[in-house]
Write a protein that holds these residues in place. Structure first.
Motif: not given
Length: 329
Positions: A77-98
């Motif tokens: 269950d946590q493997v699936e949740a972490c894969v989903a978190a990786l997919v979300a974190a891989a999306r380009p961030a709107p922020e340019v700086g910190i």
């Protein structure tokens, strides 16, 4: 690479090297997950490629750490949740700086707050009592964070450049210690590379915020040099007096603390000389600089008496010693 002087180019190089190492490991882990049908190859490739990008989100590495723990803990269950978190974190961030965030899923991503908390609060002997900020407090922390970064940009540009090369995210929280317990100032960890945790209630002004960034990114740099390995050969159970904590600490933590005290001194010294501080800030910074020098001397005494530095530990620590030894008077 081991020079004490802050250097934006060194920061960028170290950041690229660390992310490349994480990306190679993540690719191997995701290939194993793909073999079990937990992710398709194209998505795995997209996640690994995101980690190679210059502004890769720290959440990618945090989710990767969670994924490894879930795999070894046999938690599908946590493997699936972490894969989903990786997919979300891989999306380009709107922020340019910190980016400024707090310790909740609304700013870090679904399930990520607990993963960040577990990584930053990694010493069972000295647990962190921490909680997220409410929206108003987070707005104030963001304003202070921007003011502290601006102060570094104007007063210590070489340090500001190095901080900006390494950091993607400042996670603000508040301390919730029980009566008599020590509150935390900040934290960093190799497995949240690109992020630092700061206690917003312990940042009274922009100078303190700037110094905290010098402090926590100093830990990050040391962890980057060693790829998260200890800088000493001493056993973790061996404890001694720390220059930054009231409780006895492992030698690796004391080497880190002593090194970052030199970096804090450098930050304050350059700010004092820059002419960008107000008269009140100048007076407080001068007193704090003297405190950092005394604390460094205390830490150095413990390091010299007890620490068995590794080769990387010695290469990283000796330039800090040389900087402090070369100070006038």
């Amino acid at each position: 690479m081991f020079a004490f002087q802050p250097d934006p180019d060194r920061g960028r190089r170290l950041d690229r090297e660390v992310r490349a190492d994480f990306a190679a490991s993540l690719a191997t882990v995701l290939a194993a997950v793909a073999e079990q049908g937990g992710i398709d190859a194209a998505t795995a490739d997209r996640i690994v490629a995101a980690l190679d990008e210059d502004r890769a989100a720290p959440g990618l590495i945090v989710a990767y750490a969670g994924l490894v723990e879930a795999i070894f803990g046999d938690r599908p269950d946590q493997v699936e949740a972490c894969v989903a978190a990786l997919v979300a974190a891989a999306r380009p961030a709107p922020e340019v700086g910190i980016r400024f965030a707090t310790l909740d899923d609304a700013t870090l991503g679904a399930g990520q707050a607990e993963r960040y908390r577990g990584l930053f609060d990694d010493d069972p002997a000295s647990p962190l009592a921490i909680a997220p900020l409410d929206p108003d407090a987070l707005d104030r922390a963001r304003a202070l964070g921007a003011a502290g970064l601006d102060l570094l940009d104007r007063g210590v540009p070489e340090l500001a450049g190095e901080v900006r090369a390494i950091l993607r995210e400042i996670v603000f929280a508040r301390g919730t210690p029980a009566p008599g317990e020590e509150t935390f100032q900040g934290a960093s960890t190799f497995l949240a590379w690109g992020a630092v945790l700061l206690n917003a209630t312990e940042q009274p002004d922009r100078v303190a915020l700037a110094e905290s960034l010098a402090h926590e990114t100093g830990h990050s740099i040391l962890s980057g040099f060693s790829r998260g390995a200890p800088l000493v050969a001493n056993a973790d159970a061996e404890r001694h007096a720390s220059p930054l904590r009231t409780d006895p600490r492992p030698l690796d933590g004391i080497v880190h603390a002593t090194y970052v005290l030199a970096r804090m001194h450098y930050c304050l010294d350059r700010l004092i000389a820059s002419g960008v501080l107000t008269a009140d800030e100048q007076a407080k910074a001068t007193a704090a600089r003297a405190d950092r020098r005394r604390a460094f001397a205390a830490g150095l005494g413990v390091v010299d008496a007890h620490a068995r530095l590794t080769e990387i530990g010695r290469s990283a620590f000796e330039p800090a010693r040389a900087y402090m030894a070369g100070l006038p008077g």
